[in-house]
Structure formats: structure tokens, C-alpha cells
Design an enzyme around this catalytic site. Structure first.
Site, short mmCIF file in Angstrom:
data_model
loop_
_atom_site.label_atom_id
_atom_site.label_comp_id
_atom_site.label_asym_id
_atom_site.label_seq_id
_atom_site.Cartn_x
_atom_site.Cartn_y
_atom_site.Cartn_z
CG ASP A 407 -1.65 1.21 1.39
OD1 ASP A 407 -2.29 1.62 0.19
OD2 ASP A 407 -1.86 1.64 2.56
CB THR A 409 -1.74 6.38 2.16
OG1 THR A 409 -2.03 7.05 1.04
CG2 THR A 409 -2.19 7.38 3.57
CE LYS A 595 -13.63 16.12 3.99
NZ LYS A 595 -13.32 16.06 5.26
CB THR A 706 -2.17 3.35 -3.63
OG1 THR A 706 -2.74 4.66 -3.14
CG2 THR A 706 -1.80 3.99 -5.34
CG ASP A 708 -3.44 8.44 -2.94
OD1 ASP A 708 -4.51 8.73 -2.39
OD2 ASP A 708 -2.65 8.66 -2.32
CG ASP A 821 -1.39 2.01 6.84
OD1 ASP A 821 -1.80 1.73 5.48
OD2 ASP A 821 -1.40 3.05 7.49
CG ASN A 824 -7.48 0.50 2.63
OD1 ASN A 824 -6.81 0.43 3.73
ND2 ASN A 824 -7.05 1.22 1.48
#
EC number: 7.6.2.1
Length: 1177
Positions: A407, A409, A595, A706, A708, A821, A824
Site C-alpha cells: 500500500d 499511504t 468533500k 493504492t 490515490d 497499514d 482496506n
């Protein structure tokens, strides 16, 4: 009747409806015939056995293992037919193995029983009969109203009824469930929130309908029907109403809740279920070797049986004068006699299968796993976290990894977010020293000189704004600008789930864009670091979130306190990739603030600077910043009424609630006005680049998976060394159809084949990946395997797991490792062969569901290159050595049958047969498998390429296995025929003319064998400690002492004692001593010659690395062989000899390396068995 019996036995459980009905305080309806549903009690059972089922259940589980079942069959055969060896020879080792395992499992289960009793017996307060009574936790029933005080854990899953606060809210922490340390707010429905006393709760008449228990911690659907003044009021219940067992009450004096799930049906208990069993490559090789040896055993038994009958074809051997058959034996079935003889030979040779191998491997894995936790190089001082081992079954798999899936993040990065930049209404700003500095002219500034929006401590009201030299703009433009930024930061301050600690809030600053409130005084708690960073940034710029007071959100804007009523929260979910809040402004307007990721927010926008913001978001992503977009929408009264109705219907639905809510959310979050975007920085962890480079040098392919956006992911990949500038980056992005995806994959495959000289990196997004995996798996995997690095962005958790599964089942069957970490990442951690959790800031679910847990990504290099390397070498040697010593053990027994007419006469005494694997040869290999270091740990870590030498399970290849097997057979031939040539023709080797007999011959073979296999283990040992010396030479000494006592005394409890005085008589012969020494030297001489030849003509990379280190500033020859600068000629010769046989003693150690060498300056690792730092080396 039969159905009822099956239900009682648990084979056919009664049908359960999809929902359960719970009458609060168990006030069942008085009218009509009502049969209440049956629910289990609140007992937690984590134990596996009871006093009554321990023996049968444990025996059943143990005999499911092939080796144990095999030895049980052998033991039963020995009991049923006349076999050459006593049943004790098979029964005692089997009993020992079964007993040791049963004691270990029984002790572990006993500890679980103690823990269960402690939990189940804990005192709790329950409302019954109008009063508060004390009872034990196990006595709580579904429907009971339970009181929980501050800092206590919830004893069951409770629906919150009321708290000491008027709004019925409370704060809890779920650290023990998911590791998240932030405070979560739970709320009661308004009708029960006012019932704050036992007397008031006793008047409550209500029914809860909710779903049946499920393991998902974050999912709960139900509704409460409250009867007040003959009127029924229905309120929806969701996760915000449910207090989970194991969570702890914080910052709240007390709460009352009704138990809805109890005991093993609580969400905590449902998450106990064990992970799927992972098997290492070594274990699979071990099973293959067992099958081969089983074939050898059956072959030997068949050959012996056939040769016996061939020999007995001659009448003089079939029925010699000294062994006449009875009439019954002459008339017995020849087929049954053949089967009986075959089984007898099977029993005679059965020790070729090493039963104690399983116990030794289990002990080695269990004890060896402590070394990871003890290694101080894997200890992170800042977080006070050491490495954890959740399963010891995969230690050696750490040395076989070929793919690492990580991962981004929180794994490659720190997950500590810092607000850096933002885009507001098409203008880009960045924060510099607490000030928002614009980049270039703003749309409303003709001169292009709006330098910054700052926190100006000298400004106290808006009137200063127009005259401030910082803005140098017209009052009209200044006011309009403030409105834009005001709305943007209000969206940031209101659209979140941040909690605030109880602090004084009356010192909030009142200057424009300024808070005199010191950041240290106001502490925010958030489950997401992004949210915390954004709310803190808004506070720095004067829009300060003060906290929640019931449904009111308090914000101090430019010194003015404003109260917004929180009407609805539209929770974040990975499908929408956004969250929203509906609030009522002080002016009465109904506003929606949204958001989320730009891919989900921008398409829903119809106004605002969409294109400029999109460009800014891409620029932020190229810098490696994490981006979120902010938008809003204003509702009319009629629109809000429709939204409120739809939300109520969806939230009170018991069937398909999630689908209905998703539809309503989609209806609400449309026609948005874009406000801008935020960009926060997530710093790389320490030494991430070096670790990824080391993994690449070790031949390990690194994939980053990821969620992102791809620009952010690629930027971080370049900065951390996953991608490098010379790499040809291929992209598979934004594919819309199967045909388009197939065409693009074909192009990429051709490019990879044509440009095979340069390295390739692949970037693929989630939508394209879904298409590729649906129809074009093979083509996609071909492209991926030919790329040095792969980056998958916009990935859903299940997509991560599916990618790993595809690699696992590819033709090469590579060993995979996943590291992450967050919650997910759990699916990919459990899917990979080895799962590693980072003990990070996104909770502990990844660490709890992993096989190993470490505090930082950089620790992965030592975990694989040092621990994984050592564990693999140790267990590979252990497995092959066990088969080797058992071949040595049983082959002389097979050869002996050629000299006793296959009469099934045993060569060894029964006690020797029993104790060979249990006592005489067990400890040296166990200690070796725990402490061996064939090379210095620092060399392994600083030369990652050495990891390639053990990949692909090379140490357990068929070639190596055959070498050890042939070595065992050759040694066995030397034992047997060496002893035969000594006493085969002339058995009178004693001075008094007394002759040696059968048992003396067998004891001579056995003595040579015990010494040889133990000395062989000594030759394999490179790292000597006092423990190695003790068990190696102690095992040989123990054999001699035991044999002297066993054969030197007439033991009254033994029916026959064939070995009486045999060992003493053997040792009294000088010829026997000479033969023992000669045979041992002959056997080991072959090994030494091979080692010398290989070392000089075919040195391994590890041996080359050792020699290289000898010539460097580290004066080391082998793993612990270090010498001082000056040495005598004798010492030099001795050093050469030790180099030849590849071992050394710690007494020679004299480390001397320079402080500039890239080694740990403070290596206190348990691996070195000593404290050492640069000052002592």
C-alpha cells in the site's frame, strides 16, 4: 421428530429470519399468543475444548496428520500380528509426540478458559424490576437494559438509549476492536435520550427490529418503535446507535443501553474467526519427501518379502531342522502369510519415516519466532513498537518472497498529513509560515499584486482589511474575496467527522483570518489524518471549529461565533468516494457541503471554476500531494422536505437499506457548485527508497497498490524509487470497453517485447484493471510480469486481493508478500502467502489480521534478508538432515536381512529403536535450527543479492534432497559393511577369546551411526555457541553413559535384557574402538573432500561475499570468524583449515570495522547473542 433430533444435535439448525425482534426490558406483549425468539446467552467462548471432549477431539485432530495416522497403523499392526520389534518401539515415540502436542494445546486452551471465565464473570449492572441489580456478564440476556460507567468496556452489543448528556450522546474508543484511538460519537434517539434515570427507563415501552448478527464492525441496520401515549414513533438505527462489545466509554459519566447481540453473536466474537490456513513452500516439500520415503519403505518391504519367499523355495531353508513348523503353520493360507510377512517388514523398516520431524519443526518455528520480537533493530523507539509474530508457521517463507505488494499511504508514507496548498475559486494558494500565499494574479486583481491572505495578528475586525497593505485591493473586491474564502473554509470546517477534546474555548481569536487560540490548546481527533489536517488548517486561517453540542456545530468565523444545525451526515463510502453534510446556517438556509475525490465531485458540479480547479488538482498530484475537492449546494424548503423524506424512508428500511441509501445519496449530491480543492502532503517514511532498491537488488518485484489518483501515485513512486527516471512508463488508464482495453494491452505487450533492453514500469487504474481482469487476464499478466515495477491506482480493496491471487496462480507460482497499514489492506494481506501489517495511524486491523507486524516499512529489509534467510536455511537443513539420519538408521536393518535369511530379525535393541530420534540425535539439530548463522547478518543485509541464492526453494530442490538421501545410504553402507568386515569372519576380538554376538554387532553399527550423524551436524554448523557445544558433544556422551547404565545393570522391570553387558564388552575391545574411529573418519572424510572441492572450484555467492568481507574493513572470514591484525603462522594454518570446513568459534571473534561502514552502529540483535557497537569492534 427426526428433524427435531437433528436440530438438537446441531446438524440442522432451525430456520432464522433475516431480522430479530427485541422487546426492551423483555416486556413481551400481553395480548395474544406470543412466542419470544430464543437468543444465546452472553457467554464468550474462545476455548476449543471442554473437560469432556478434550481427549477424543484432540486425538481426532492429531490423527488427521498423515504421519501420526501412519504410525498408529504401524502400532496396531504390531499389536495384531507377530512382528520382529516390540509394539513399544512405535508406540512410545507416537505416544511421546501425541502427548507433547496434547500438553501444548491443552495448556494454551486452559489459558483461554481462564481468560473466558474472567470475562464472563465480570460484574455488570442491569435494570430489572424497576431497580439496578448487579449480575455477572454471562447472565446478560438480549433485551436487558445495561448501565455502563466511564472507562468501562461494553459487555455486549448495546443500542444506546440515553447518557448523562441531554442530547443522549457519548464518546467511545474502539482501539481494542480496530485499533483506532480517536473518539467516536454515538447518539441515542431523541425519545429515549431524555430517560436518564432507572425509574424513567422502567416506563419505556419500545421494540427494536434489527438485522441478524454479522461480523462487519461498521454495519448495523435497525429501527426502534417507541410507544408514547398510545402513539407509535419509528426511529432509524444505524452504526452511530450501536455500542460494540470491547469498546470503551470515554468522556461520559454513564450510559444506558439495551443488549441486542450477546455472547458469541457480538461483532467482536464474530471477528474471532480464524484466518485461512497458510502453508509454506517448505511444508509442501516436506510432504513430497515423505511420500518419496514412503515409496522407498514399501519398496524395501516388498523386496524383502519376495526375497524371503525366493530363499525359502529351497526346502532346507523353508523348514530347517532347528526351526520346524507346526501343523497349523503348514496349513495356513499362503496369501495371508505373505501379507503378514509384508506387514512385518513394514514394521521393521518403518523408522525411515521420521515421526519426530513434525514435533521438531513445530518447536523450531515456535521458538524461532521469538527472535523477530527480540530483535532490537526491528524496534521503533518513537512509537515504542516492536515486531510482532501472529503466526510462526511461515517463518521460512520470509526467505522465499518474489513479489512484494505494498500500500502507499501509511506504508510507504508517514500518514502524517500537512496542509500545503489549495485552490479557491480558480486561484491557487500555498501555505507559507501560516499564511496563504497566492500564486500569480487573482481574477479580481487587475494589478496582480494580491500577495497573500494572512493570519494578521494586528487586525481585529473586517474594517482593517481594506486598509491593510497586505491585501492592497478595493474594499468591494476584498469583501467578495473574503466571502469566497469564508465559504470554502466553512465547508472544510463543517464537512468532517472530527471530534474535539474538552478544552476552554473562550479564548478564540476574533481577527479576520486569524485565531489567537494556540494550536496546542485545541486538540482534534479524527479517524482520517486528512480531515484533521484540513480542520487544523482552517483554524489557522480564522475559521475555527469549536465542537459539537448535540445537533449544533459551533464555528468561530473571523471572531464571530456561529452555530450551524447538523441535519444529516451522508457518510463516506468507497464507492461514492465522498462524504457530505446537510446543515442549517444561522440565517436559516439549508446547505449541502460535499468533500471527496475529484473523480467523484467534479462530474457532479455544474458551477464554479471547474476546469481551472481540475488543472490545479493535476498540478498538486504531480507534486505527490493528496487532493480533495470541496463543493456545496443550497436547498429550497421544498427540496429539503423531499430529501428529508427520502432519507428517512431509506434509513428505516430493513431490507436493501444500503442500496436505497446509495440511491438517495446520488439524488442529493448533484448540481453542485465547486468551491475549490485542498492539497495535503504525506511525507515518505525514513529509508523507503533504500528499502525498495534493496528489494529490487534481491530479485523481488515491487508492486504498489493504492487508492490515490494516478498522478499522485506516480509522483510518490518516482520519489520513493519505485519508478526511476530512466524507466519507460507504460499506462493503462481510463479504458471504457473490453475491445479498447484489449487493443491497448496488445500495444503494451508489443512495446515490452520490442524494447526488452530497457526497464518498463506499468501504471494501471481501477476501472481499466476491472476490464483487464474480466476478459484479458492472461494478456494483462504477461505485460505485468515483463515490467520491473507496477503501480495500480484507484484500487478497491477487493481488487488488491484479486491482483495478488492472479499472481499466485500464475504458471510460475511465485511466493507473494503483501504489506499495508489500514483496514482496506486486510483482504490483500490475507490473500498473499505472507501478510505483513504496519502498526500505523489507520488503526490496527491490518496488524491484527497479518502474519507479522512491524512499525515501519524500512524494517522489511532485515525481516526478509536476515531473518527470512536464516529461517529458510535452518529449516531446509533440518528437514533434509532428519531424512538423512533416518536413512542411516534403517538401511543397515535392511542390509542385515540379507544375512539372516530375511527372518525379520532386528539389528538394534528395542530401546535403541525407541530413543534414537527422541533422545540421542534430537537436540543438536534443534539447536542448530534455532541459532545457526552461516554468514554474518550484516553481510546479508548489505548484500541483498545474496537473497537470490535461496529463492525458488533451492535448498530443498530434488537435487539437494537426492544428495542427502544418497549420503545417508552411503554412510549406512559404511556403518554396516565396516562392522561386518571387522567381526564378520573373526568374532573373537576380546583378549579372553570370548566371541562377539548379534547384539554386539548391532550395537557397534548403532554406536558408529550416532557418532557420525552427530558429527555430521557439527560439520554443518558454522556458528558455534556454548549451547551448540553442550548439545552436540553432550548427546554423544549421553549415549555412552546411557548405554553403560542400561547394559550394566539387570533391570527388574524388563522381561528380557538382551543388552546386558554387551556395550561394556564392546568398549573393552581395542579393535572395536579402532573400527569406530576409522568408520566415523571415513564417512566424514567424504563430506570434507566435497566441501573443499566446492569451496575452491565452485564457491557460492555467500562464500564469495565472506571472502570479500575478509579483504574489507571488516576482518571477518565467516559468520562469526573475525581475527586480529597480527597472527602467527600456526594461526594462519588454523584459519585456512577452518575456512575449508566452513566453521569457526566465537572465541576467535575480534570484530574490527570502521564507523563509516554501512552497518548498524548499535547492533544488539539477539541474532548476534551479544551486545556490540562500533566502539567495541
Amino acid at each position: 421428530m427426526w428433524r427435531w433430533v437433528r436440530q438438537q444435535l446441531g446438524f440442522d439448525p432451525p430456520h432464522q429470519s433475516d431480522t430479530r425482534t427485541i422487546y426492551i426490558a423483555n416486556r413481551f406483549p400481553q395480548y395474544g399468543h406470543y412466542t419470544p425468539q430464543k437468543f444465546i446467552d452472553n457467554r464468550i467462548i474462545s476455548s476449543k475444548y471442554t473437560m469432556w471432549n478434550f481427549v477424543p477431539k484432540n486425538l481426532f485432530e492429531q490423527f488427521r496428520r498423515v504421519a501420526n495416522f501412519y504410525f498408529l497403523i504401524i502400532f496396531l499392526v504390531q499389536l495384531m500380528i507377530d512382528t520382529p520389534t516390540s509394539p513399544v518401539t512405535s508406540g512410545l515415540p507416537l505416544f511421546f509426540v501425541i502427548t507433547v502436542t496434547a500438553i501444548k494445546q491443552g495448556y494454551e486452551d486452559w489459558l483461554r478458559h481462564i481468560s473466558d471465565n474472567e470475562v464472563n464473570g465480570a460484574p455488570v449492572y442491569v435494570v430489572r424490576s424497576g431497580g439496578l441489580v448487579t449480575t455477572r456478564s454471562k447472565n446478560i440476556r438480549v433485551g436487558d437494559i445495561v448501565r455502563v460507567a466511564k472507562d468501562e468496556s461494553f459487555p455486549a452489543d448495546l443500542v444506546l438509549l440515553s447518557s448523562d448528556r441531554l442530547d443522549g450522546s457519548c464518546h467511545v474508543t474502539t482501539a481494542s476492536l480496530d485499533g483506532e484511538t480517536n473518539l467516536k460519537t454515538h447518539v441515542a434517539v431523541p425519545e429515549t435520550a431524555v430517560l436518564q434515570t432507572v425509574a424513567n427507563l422502567d416506563t419505556l415501552i419500545a421494540v427494536i427490529e434489527c438485522q441478524q448478527p454479522e461480523a462487519d464492525l461498521y454495519r448495523f441496520m435497525g429501527r426502534m418503535t417507541i410507544t408514547q401515549q398510545m402513539e407509535e414513533i419509528v426511529r432509524p438505527l444505524g452504526p452511530e446507535s450501536l455500542l460494540l462489545r470491547g469498546a470503551r466509554l470515554k468522556n461520559t459519566k454513564e450510559i444506558f443501553g439495551v443488549a441486542v447481540y450477546t455472547g458469541m453473536e457480538t461483532k467482536m466474537a464474530l471477528n474471532y474467526k480464524s484466518k485461512s490456513q497458510k502453508r509454506s513452500a517448505v511444508e509442501k516439500s516436506m510432504n513430497t519427501f515423505l511420500i518419496i520415503y514412503l515409496i522407498i519403505l514399501i519398496s524395501e518391504a516388498i523386496i524383502s518379502t519376495i526375497l524371503k519367499y525366493t530363499w525359502q523355495a529351497e526346502e532346507k531353508w523353508d523348514e530347517p531342522w532347528y526351526n520346524q513348523k507346526t501343523e497349523h503353520q503348514r496349513n495356513s493360507s499362503k496369501i495371508l502369510k505373505f501379507i503378514s510377512d509384508f506387514l512385518a517388514f513394514l514394521v521393521l523398516y518403518n523408522f525411515i519415516i521420521p515421526i519426530s520431524l513434525y514435533v521438531t519443526v513445530e518447536l523450531q518455528k515456535f521458538l524461532g519466532s521469538f527472535f523477530i520480537g527480540w530483535d532490537l533493530d526491528l524496534y521503533h523507539e518513537e512509537s515504542d513498537e516492536k515486531a510482532q509474530v501472529n503466526t510462526s508457521d511461515l517463518n521460512e517463507e520470509l526467505g522465499q518472497v518474489e513479489y512484494v505488494f505494498t500500500d502507499k499511504t501509511g506504508t510507504l508514507t508517514e500518514n502524517e498529513m500537512q496542509f500545503r496548498e489549495c485552490s479557491i475559486n480558480g486561484t491557487k494558494y500555498q501555505e507559507i509560515n501560516g499564511r496563504l500565499v497566492s500564486e500569480g494574479p487573482t481574477p479580481d486583481s487587475s494589478e496582480g499584486n494580491l500577495s497573500y491572505l494572512t493570519s494578521l495578528s494586528h487586525l481585529n475586525n473586517l474594517s482593517h482589511l481594506a486598509t491593510s497593505s497586505s491585501f492592497r485591493t478595493s474594499p468591494e473586491n476584498g469583501t467578495e474575496l473574503i466571502k469566497e474564502h469564508d465559504l470554502f473554509f466553512k465547508a472544510v470546517s463543517l464537512c468532517h467527522t472530527v471530534q474535539i477534546s474538552s478544552v476552554q474555548t473562550d479564548s478564540i481569536g476574533d481577527g479576520p483570518w486569524q485565531s489567537n487560540f494556540a494550536p496546542a490548546q485545541l486538540e482534534y481527533y479524527a479517524s482520517s489524518p486528512d480531515e484533521k489536517a484540513l480542520v487544523e488548517a482552517a483554524a489557522r486561517f480564522g475559521i475555527v471549529f469549536i465542537g459539537n453540542s448535540g445537533e449544533i456545530m459551533e464555528v468561530k468565523t473571523l471572531g464571530k461565533l456561529e452555530r450551524y444545525k447538523l441535519l444529516h451526515i451522508l457518510e463516506f463510502d468507497p464507492d461514492r468516494r465522498r462524504m457530505s453534510v446537510i446543515v442549517q446556517a444561522p440565517s436559516g438556509e439549508k446547505l449541502l457541503f460535499v468533500k471527496g475525490a475529484e473523480s467523484s465531485v467534479l462530474p457532479a458540479c455544474i458551477g464554479g471554476e471547474i476546469e481551472k480547479t481540475r488543472i490545479h488538482v493535476d498540478e498538486f498530484a504531480l507534486k505527490g500531494l493528496r487532493t480533495l475537492c470541496m463543493a456545496y449546494r443550497q436547498f429550497t424548503s421544498k427540496e429539503y422536505e423531499e430529501i428529508n423524506r427520502r432519507l428517512f424512508e431509506a434509513r428505516t428500511a430493513l431490507q436493501q437499506r444500503e442500496e436505497k441509501l446509495a440511491g438517495v445519496f446520488q439524488f442529493i449530491e448533484k448540481d453542485l457548485i465547486l468551491l475549490g480543492a485542498t492539497a495535503v502532503e504525506d511525507k515518505l517514511q525514513d529509508k523507503v527508497r533504500e528499502t525498495i532498491e534493496a528489494l529490487r537488488m534481491a530479485g523481488i518485484k515491487v508492486w504498489v497498490l493504492t487508492g490515490d489518483k494516478h498522478e499522485t501515485a506516480v509522483s510518490v513512486s518516482l520519489s520513493c524509487g519505485h519508478f526511476h527516471r530512466t524507466m519507460n512508463i507504460l499506462e493503462l488508464l481510463n479504458q471504457k470497453s473490453d475491445s479498447e482495453c484489449a487493443e491497448k494491452l496488445g500495444q503494451l505487450a508489443r512495446r515490452v517485447r520490442e524494447d526488452h533492453v530497457i526497464q518498463h514500469g506499468l501504471v494501471v487504474d481501477g476501472t481499466s484493471l476491472s476490464l483487464a481482469l474480466r476478459e484479458h487476464e492472461k494478456l494483462f499478466m504477461d505485460v505485468c510480469r515483463n515490467c520491473s515495477a507496477v503501480m495500480c491506482c484507484r484500487m478497491a480493496p477487493l481488487q488488491k486481493a484479486k491482483v495478488i491471487r492472479l499472481i499466485k496462480i500464475s504458471p510460475e507460482k511465485p511466493i507473494t508478500l503483501a504489506i499495508g497499514d489500514g483496514a482496506n489492506d486486510v483482504s490483500m494481506i490475507q490473500e498473499a502467502h505472507v501478510g505483513i501489517g504496519i502498526m500505523g495511524k489507520e488503526g490496527r486491523q491490518a496488524a491484527r489480521n497479518s502474519d507479522y507486524a512491524i512499525a515501519r516499512f524500512k524494517f522489511l529489509s532485515k525481516l526478509l534478508f536476515v531473518h527470512g534467510h536464516f529461517y529458510y536455511i535452518r529449516i531446509a537443513t533440518l528437514v533434509q538432515y532428519f531424512f538423512y539420519k533416518n536413512v542411516c538408521f534403517i538401511t543397515p536393518q535392511f542390509l542385515y536381512q540379507f544375512y539372516c535369511l530375511f527372518s525379520q530379525q532386528t539389528l538394534y535393541d528395542s530401546v535403541y529403536l525407541t530413543l534414537y530420534n527422541i533422545c540421542f540425535t534430537s537436540l543438536p539439530i534443534l539447536i542448530y535450527s534455532l541459532l545457526e548463522q552461516h554468514i554474518d547478518p550484516h553481510v546479508l543485509q548489505n548484500k541483498p543479492a545474496l537473497y537470490r541464492d535461496i529463492s525458488k526453494n533451492r535448498q530443498l530442490s530434488m537435487k539437494t534432497f537426492l544428495y542427502w538421501t544418497i549420503l545417508g545410504f552411503s554412510h549406512a553402507f559404511i556403518f554396516f559393511f565396516g562392522s561386518y568386515f571387522l567381526i564378520g569372519k573373526d568374532t573373537s576380538l576380546l583378549g579372553n577369546g570370548q566371541m562377539f554376538g548379534n547384539w554386539t554387532f548391532g550395537t557397534l553399527v548403532f554406536t558408529v551411526m550416532v557418532i557420525t550423524v552427530t558429527a555430521k551436524m557439527a560439520l554443518e554448523t558454522h556458528f558455534w555457541t556454548w549451547i551448540n557445544h553442550l548439545v552436540t558433544w553432550g548427546s554423544i556422551l549421553f549415549y555412552f553413559v546411557f548405554s553403560l547404565f542400561y547394559g550394566g545393570i539387570l533391570w527388574p522391570f524388563l522381561s528380557s535384557q538382551n543388552m546386558y553387558f554387551v556395550f561394556i564388552q564392546l568398549l573393552s575391545s581395542g579393535s572395536a574402538w579402532f573400527a569406530i574411529i576409522l568408520m566415523v573418519v571415513t564417512c566424514l572424510f567424504l563430506d570434507i573432500v566435497k566441501k573443499v572441492f566446492d569451496h575452491h572450484f565452485h564457491p557460492t555467492n555467500i562464500e564469495k561475499a565472506q571472502l570479500t568481507e575478509t579483504n574489507s574493513s571488516i576482518k571477518c572470514l565467516d559468520s562469526m570468524c573475525c581475527f586480529s591484525e597480527g597472527e602467527t603462522v600456526c594461526a594462519s594454518v588454523g584459519r585456512m583449515l577452518e575456512r575449508v570446513i566452513g566453521r569457526c568459534s566465537p572465541s576467535h571473534v575480534s570484530r574490527s570495522w570502521s564507523a563509516s561502514d554501512p552497518f548498524y552502529t548499535n547492533d544488539r540483535s539477539i541474532l548476534t547473542l551479544s551486545t556490540m557497537d562500533s566502539s567495541t569492534c
